[in-house]
Structures are given as structure tokens and as C-alpha cells.
Design an enzyme around this catalytic site. Structure first.
Site, PDB file in Angstrom:
ATOM      1  N   HIS A   1      -4.721  16.421  -4.396  1.00 31.32           N
ATOM      2  CA  HIS A   1      -5.041  16.652  -2.991  1.00 31.32           C
ATOM      3  C   HIS A   1      -4.818  18.100  -2.553  1.00 31.32           C
ATOM      4  O   HIS A   1      -5.232  18.491  -1.452  1.00 31.32           O
ATOM      5  CB  HIS A   1      -4.212  15.722  -2.102  1.00 31.32           C
ATOM      6  CG  HIS A   1      -4.685  14.293  -2.113  1.00 31.32           C
ATOM      7  ND1 HIS A   1      -4.995  13.624  -3.258  1.00 31.32           N
ATOM      8  CD2 HIS A   1      -4.889  13.410  -1.097  1.00 31.32           C
ATOM      9  CE1 HIS A   1      -5.380  12.380  -2.971  1.00 31.32           C
ATOM     10  NE2 HIS A   1      -5.326  12.231  -1.666  1.00 31.32           N
TER      11      HIS A   1
ATOM     12  N   PHE B   1      -1.632   8.508  11.389  1.00 26.98           N
ATOM     13  CA  PHE B   1      -2.049   9.795  10.839  1.00 26.98           C
ATOM     14  C   PHE B   1      -3.293  10.331  11.509  1.00 26.98           C
ATOM     15  O   PHE B   1      -3.686  11.480  11.281  1.00 26.98           O
ATOM     16  CB  PHE B   1      -2.314   9.656   9.335  1.00 26.98           C
ATOM     17  CG  PHE B   1      -3.228   8.500   9.017  1.00 26.98           C
ATOM     18  CD1 PHE B   1      -4.581   8.548   9.312  1.00 26.98           C
ATOM     19  CD2 PHE B   1      -2.721   7.342   8.449  1.00 26.98           C
ATOM     20  CE1 PHE B   1      -5.413   7.478   9.040  1.00 26.98           C
ATOM     21  CE2 PHE B   1      -3.551   6.267   8.162  1.00 26.98           C
ATOM     22  CZ  PHE B   1      -4.903   6.332   8.463  1.00 26.98           C
TER      23      PHE B   1
ATOM     24  N   ASN C   1       0.819  12.523   4.378  1.00 26.22           N
ATOM     25  CA  ASN C   1       0.083  11.664   5.306  1.00 26.22           C
ATOM     26  C   ASN C   1       0.619  11.868   6.715  1.00 26.22           C
ATOM     27  O   ASN C   1       1.559  11.215   7.142  1.00 26.22           O
ATOM     28  CB  ASN C   1       0.262  10.207   4.860  1.00 26.22           C
ATOM     29  CG  ASN C   1      -0.904   9.324   5.262  1.00 26.22           C
ATOM     30  OD1 ASN C   1      -0.783   8.120   5.299  1.00 26.22           O
ATOM     31  ND2 ASN C   1      -2.051   9.909   5.557  1.00 26.22           N
TER      32      ASN C   1
ATOM     33  N   TYR D   1     -14.760  36.386  43.892  1.00 26.72           N
ATOM     34  CA  TYR D   1     -14.025  35.233  43.365  1.00 26.72           C
ATOM     35  C   TYR D   1     -12.986  35.616  42.309  1.00 26.72           C
ATOM     36  O   TYR D   1     -11.941  34.989  42.198  1.00 26.72           O
ATOM     37  CB  TYR D   1     -14.996  34.233  42.727  1.00 26.72           C
ATOM     38  CG  TYR D   1     -15.848  33.457  43.708  1.00 26.72           C
ATOM     39  CD1 TYR D   1     -15.749  33.656  45.084  1.00 26.72           C
ATOM     40  CD2 TYR D   1     -16.763  32.515  43.240  1.00 26.72           C
ATOM     41  CE1 TYR D   1     -16.548  32.940  45.958  1.00 26.72           C
ATOM     42  CE2 TYR D   1     -17.559  31.791  44.117  1.00 26.72           C
ATOM     43  CZ  TYR D   1     -17.448  32.006  45.478  1.00 26.72           C
ATOM     44  OH  TYR D   1     -18.227  31.294  46.340  1.00 26.72           O
TER      45      TYR D   1
ATOM     46  N   GLU E   1     -12.349   5.794   4.913  1.00 29.94           N
ATOM     47  CA  GLU E   1     -11.884   6.643   6.013  1.00 29.94           C
ATOM     48  C   GLU E   1     -13.127   7.127   6.748  1.00 29.94           C
ATOM     49  O   GLU E   1     -13.610   8.237   6.535  1.00 29.94           O
ATOM     50  CB  GLU E   1     -11.019   7.772   5.458  1.00 29.94           C
ATOM     51  CG  GLU E   1      -9.791   7.209   4.734  1.00 29.94           C
ATOM     52  CD  GLU E   1      -9.095   8.198   3.811  1.00 29.94           C
ATOM     53  OE1 GLU E   1      -9.456   9.391   3.843  1.00 29.94           O
ATOM     54  OE2 GLU E   1      -8.202   7.777   3.066  1.00 29.94           O
TER      55      GLU E   1
ATOM     56  N   ARG F   1     -10.171  36.607  44.534  1.00 34.12           N
ATOM     57  CA  ARG F   1      -9.828  35.628  45.569  1.00 34.12           C
ATOM     58  C   ARG F   1      -9.418  34.280  44.981  1.00 34.12           C
ATOM     59  O   ARG F   1      -8.578  33.569  45.546  1.00 34.12           O
ATOM     60  CB  ARG F   1     -11.028  35.447  46.507  1.00 34.12           C
ATOM     61  CG  ARG F   1     -10.671  34.712  47.766  1.00 34.12           C
ATOM     62  CD  ARG F   1     -11.818  34.410  48.715  1.00 34.12           C
ATOM     63  NE  ARG F   1     -13.095  35.023  48.438  1.00 34.12           N
ATOM     64  CZ  ARG F   1     -14.258  34.464  48.771  1.00 34.12           C
ATOM     65  NH1 ARG F   1     -14.282  33.258  49.339  1.00 34.12           N
ATOM     66  NH2 ARG F   1     -15.386  35.080  48.530  1.00 34.12           N
TER      67      ARG F   1
ATOM     68  N   TYR G   1       0.828  -1.208   0.000  1.00 32.90           N
ATOM     69  CA  TYR G   1       0.000   0.000   0.000  1.00 32.90           C
ATOM     70  C   TYR G   1       0.869   1.268   0.000  1.00 32.90           C
ATOM     71  O   TYR G   1       1.815   1.394   0.746  1.00 32.90           O
ATOM     72  CB  TYR G   1      -0.933   0.050   1.212  1.00 32.90           C
ATOM     73  CG  TYR G   1      -1.647   1.384   1.303  1.00 32.90           C
ATOM     74  CD1 TYR G   1      -2.681   1.685   0.411  1.00 32.90           C
ATOM     75  CD2 TYR G   1      -1.252   2.353   2.218  1.00 32.90           C
ATOM     76  CE1 TYR G   1      -3.317   2.920   0.449  1.00 32.90           C
ATOM     77  CE2 TYR G   1      -1.878   3.599   2.260  1.00 32.90           C
ATOM     78  CZ  TYR G   1      -2.906   3.874   1.373  1.00 32.90           C
ATOM     79  OH  TYR G   1      -3.517   5.097   1.396  1.00 32.90           O
TER      80      TYR G   1
END
Length: 502
Positions: free
Chosen positions: A82, A324, A194, A277, A409, A280, A52
């Protein structure tokens, strides 16, 4: 010079690379690891093995075998297809950090790239050629594919870069520095895109600026403490050791140091028995935000030295895994959002105590002529609007997921969205603290600047060079933006806080 090994990069080193522009180099051992790993990739290609990302397509196309003569075209097509990020570009420092992180992960020797790929990344860093990378379009799993593709384009001589203050075509900047583009070979395109380097780089810049803002919040709130004549008993170390949180103890110690010479603070019972507060509980609230910052720093330092691409090579073994996936950083950045948003929330409430005449003995809205002049009235409105906006941005990005690549995915982190929103929250928080600083400085002038602590007075004198005292109404938007820029551009904590940690 910072030497990258793939395993030892720290936040302090990243701070130097980003803000001091130091040069980077690779260690000899890491370069040897890169070379050895590459030999395995070339063996796979030569033997026609089906692995792959090396001899197959990507994502849903992982079952498509790619012949040796098409391997180079496969890598180019991957990057070009991409590189479809959209929106405004990441800050240039984020782009620089992405280059560093991408080189560092390759130097671990598990990515299978040639030495020239790492060398080109280092050349870009040292020449200050930074890719223009659109900030939107990453799902945060399968890595930051779109942003990193825009980074990879620059190695090919395509896309745009920031160079010497200008945005220009990559080929023009490379020519000016005598850097030649490269042609990617097997595995290299995938190894470049990736990973989690966009969200991690955005996280690093956000953390560095957030850490500084947290220290600045202590200086600014100390001036508020003086303007409101706060009770310093609340910083007694016995209170904080009784609870035991390290960060709370450290915050209280720094306030004791900052306010030790002040003649404006009070002791329990002198004016009132106890404060609200927002005064404090400063050590408890700010200390909890420091817990968040420490958690985020730990996760970022792990990730900046991580192998996050796929597949990974270990000697003769090649594994397709999921490093990834950005979930650890997605959670960290969502957590960061809460910590910094709360620093702004408590700051806005201190602003209210400075401007509301029912809560103090100062002129209403710190106005030089209450009624005729509005003073800081609308500054508090702005702070309220900013903290309200932060509450919507603080919604966790990591709880969302949208399937992609035909359901291959099917669970993603949205970590890059979380990192981007964290940076937006940080910008809003800085403006809120700038407003508190303006109001606190005005308030303390009514009480007597000569009575301030040595540390707060030095800080105020420095800040007054940027924003003058309010003697009459003016366009306060200009003051807010000027002081915000001062806080962003000046890491003042070393000069005014001194020793930061116990």
C-alpha cells in the site's frame, strides 16, 4: 508537555506540538485501554476466529482466511503493497501531525494494537523523526491508505524520514536516536493505515495558518482603509448587532480597536457619503470567512479525537464499519477553500482601488514617477492571476468519487485532495495579501505615516524591515516573496491585534 488521552486533543495543543515542538506522552488510562483492547485481538488469533482485518485479507480479499503463522507476514505485505504514494512529500509539519493523530486514535483503545506500537509513535514525535510521505495517492476512504502506509514503513525501519533538517533513510535516523524498528503483529498494520490522519493533519496545518492569515488580513486591510481614508461608521456595533452574526460583530470590533487612534480615516459625509463594498462590507465578508473557519475547526477537533480505523473493538465485540470514510473532513476542507479564497478575492479588489487613479487620489499605480516608472501596476496583475487560480482550486473535491478495490470500496471522499487544494489556496491567498500590504503601505506613505493608528503603524514599521518603501522600480517579485515569508513565519496577530475574540 501535551498528554494524549485519545479524547481531548485540541487545536491549541496541536499548534504547540507543531510550532513549539513540545513533547508528548500518553495518559495512564489510555495506555490501560490499549492493553485491554489488545488482549481481545490475541484471543481472536489464538482461537482461529474469522474476523475481518485480524484473520482475513483486506478489501476484496476479506473472504480469505489467514492462518495464525501468516498473520505477521500479512501485516508487512499490507504496508509494503500500500506504500505507493506519489508526488512531492507533504510538508514536514503535516507528517509530524500525522504521527500525533495516529497515536491519539490508538489511545482510545479501540484499535487493538500492542503498547509498543503507540510507544514507537511517541518516540518518533519526541525525537523529531518525521516520515517522508508522498502527498498524492489517497482516495480519502478506506482511510488515507497510501500516505499512512509510508508512515507505517518508518516503524519497520524502512522508507525515508526528515531528521534535523535532512532527508535520509529511516534506519540511519533511528540508529542516531537509539530507536529500534518493530515487527507488526495481528491487526497492527491495518490499524496504522486505516484512517483519515493524512487529510486531517493537512487540514490542521491549513487551519492554523489560515486562522493567522485571517487576522493578518484585518491588519493589512486596515492600512488600506487608512490609505483610502475609509469611513469608519461602517464598523459601528449597532449595524452588526442588527444583523446578529457573531463573527461579523467580532470583526467589526477588532477594526474599531485597530483604527481607533487613526487620523487618516473619515466619518460619513466628510469626504464621501459611502465607500465601495470592498471597504464598506469588510465585516460582512471577513465575518463570513470566520464562520467558515469556525466550522472547519469544530470538525477537525472532532476528527482528531476520533476512532477512524476498521474494524473497531469494544470489549468483546468487534465491528466492521466505515469510520475511515473522510466525507466530514472532505466537506470541511472544501468549505475552507471558499472562505480563504474570498479573503483573497476581496483583497485583490482593494489592491485595485489602491493602484487605479480613477478610484483614488493617489499617484497612478503608486508609482514614484508615473509613466517613467510602472510602480505597482503588475503586482495587481499577479494578484488577479492568483485569485483566478484559486477559483479553479476551489472546485469541491468531495463531489467526485471513483470506485476502487473491485467495487468493494465504491464511494470515496477525495478528502485528502480537498485538503491539499485548500493549502494551495492558502498559499495563493497569502501572496495576494502580501501584495495588498505592499500597496497599502506605499499608499499610506503618501497620506502621512504619522497619522496612522498606533496599531497599524507598529505593524507597518515591523513589515518595513522586510520590504522597504518603493522609491524606484525594482524586481518586486522579491518583495512579494519576502513579505509572504514574513506573514507565514510570524504569527503577528497576538502582537498587533491583541484580544482576538469577544
Amino acid at each position: 508537555m501535551v498528554t494524549l488521552t485519545g479524547n481531548s486533543l485540541t487545536m491549541d495543543q496541536m499548534k504547540r506540538i507543531l510550532f513549539e515542538n513540545v513533547y508528548v506522552q500518553a495518559s495512564d488510562d489510555s495506555l490501560h485501554a490499549v492493553k485491554k483492547c489488545r488482549e481481545k485481538v490475541e484471543q481472536i488469533v489464538d482461537n482461529g476466529e474469522v474476523v475481518y482485518g485480524i484473520t482475513t485479507g483486506f478489501g476484496k480479499f476479506s473472504d480469505v482466511f489467514i492462518a495464525k503463522e501468516n498473520v505477521s507476514a500479512l501485516q508487512y505485505n499490507l504496508i509494503a503493497s500500500h506504500a505507493c504514494g506519489v508526488g512531492e512529500p507533504f510538508p514536514e509539519l503535516v507528517s509530524r501531525a500525522m504521527l500525533v493523530l495516529r497515536a491519539n486514535t490508538m489511545l482510545k483503545g479501540h484499535s487493538g494494537v500492542r503498547l509498543i506500537v503507540v510507544e514507537k509513535l511517541l518516540s518518533l514525535i519526541n525525537a523529531h523523526i518525521h516520515p517522508v510521505i508522498p502527498s498524492q495517492g489517497s482516495l480519502g476512504a478506506s482511510g488515507d491508505l497510501a500516505p499512512l502506509s509510508h508512515l507505517a514503513l518508518v516503524l519497520l525501519g524502512e522508507g525515508e524520514v526528515f531528521y534535523k533538517g535532512n532527508r535520509m533513510e529511516t534506519k540511519e535516523a533511528l540508529a542516531k536516536e537509539g530507536i529500534l524498528p518493530i515487527t507488526l503483529e495481528a491487526k497492527e498494520g491495518l490499524a496504522l493505515i486505516n484512517g483519515t490522519q493524512a487529510m486531517t493533519a493537512m487540514g490542521i496545518l491549513t487551519y492554523i495558518e489560515g486562522e493567522e492569515l485571517a487576522y493578518q488580513s484585518e491588519l493589512i486591510s486596515s492600512i488600506t482603509f487608512e490609505a483610502l481614508q475609509g469611513i469608519t461608521d461602517v464598523f459601528d456595533e449597532r449595524i452588526h448587532f442588527a444583523r446578529g452574526f457573531k463573527e461579523q460583530i467580532q470583526v467589526a470590533e477588532r477594526y474599531r480597536n485597530i483604527l481607533s487612534t487613526s487620523q487618516l480615516t473619515t466619518k460619513q459625509g466628510e469626504i464621501r457619503v459611502q465607500d465601495a463594498y470592498t471597504l464598506r462590507c469588510i465585516p460582512q465578508v471577513h465575518g463570513a470567512s470566520w464562520q467558515v473557519l469556525n466550522y472547519v475547526k469544530e470538525k477537525l477537533e472532532i476528527e482528531m479525537n476520533a476512532a477512524t480505523d476498521n474494524p473497531l473493538l469494544f470489549g468483546d465485540d468487534v465491528f466492521s464499519g466505515g469510520n475511515f470514510h473522510g466525507q466530514p473532513i472532505a466537506f470541511a476542507m472544501d468549505f475552507f477553500k471558499l472562505g480563504i479564497a474570498e479573503l483573497a478575492n476581496i483583497s485583490e479588489r482593494r489592491i485595485e482601488r489602491l493602484v487605479n487613479p480613477q478610484l483614488n487620489d493617489l499617484p497612478a499605480f503608486l508609482s514614484p514617477e508615473p509613466g517613467l516608472q510602472s510602480g505597482a501596476m503588475i503586482m495587481q496583475y499577479v494578484a488577479a492571476a492568483l485569485v483566478s487560480e484559486n477559483k479553479t482550486l476551489a472546485h469541491p473535491a468531495s463531489v467526485d468519487s471513483i470506485p476502487s478495490s473491485a467495487n468493494q470500496e465504491d464511494h470515496v471522499s477525495m478528502g485528502t485532495i480537498g485538503a491539499r487544494h485548500a493549502y494551495q489556496i492558502l498559499q495563493n491567498a497569502r501572496r495576494v495579501l502580501a501584495i495588498e500590504c505592499i500597496c497599502a503601505m506605499q499608499g499610506v506613505e503618501y497620506k502621512g505615516v504619522e497619522k496612522m493608528s498606533v496599531i497599524t503603524r507598529r505593524f507597518m514599521e515591523d513589515a518595513r524591515k522586510t520590504v522597504p518603501s518603493i522609491t524606484k522600480d525594482r524586481v518586486f517579485s522579491t518583495d512579494i516573496e519576502k513579505l509572504t515569508s514574513y506573514l507565514k513565519e510570524n504569527f503577528v496577530s497576538d502582537r498587533f491585534v491583541g484580544q482576538k475574540q469577544i
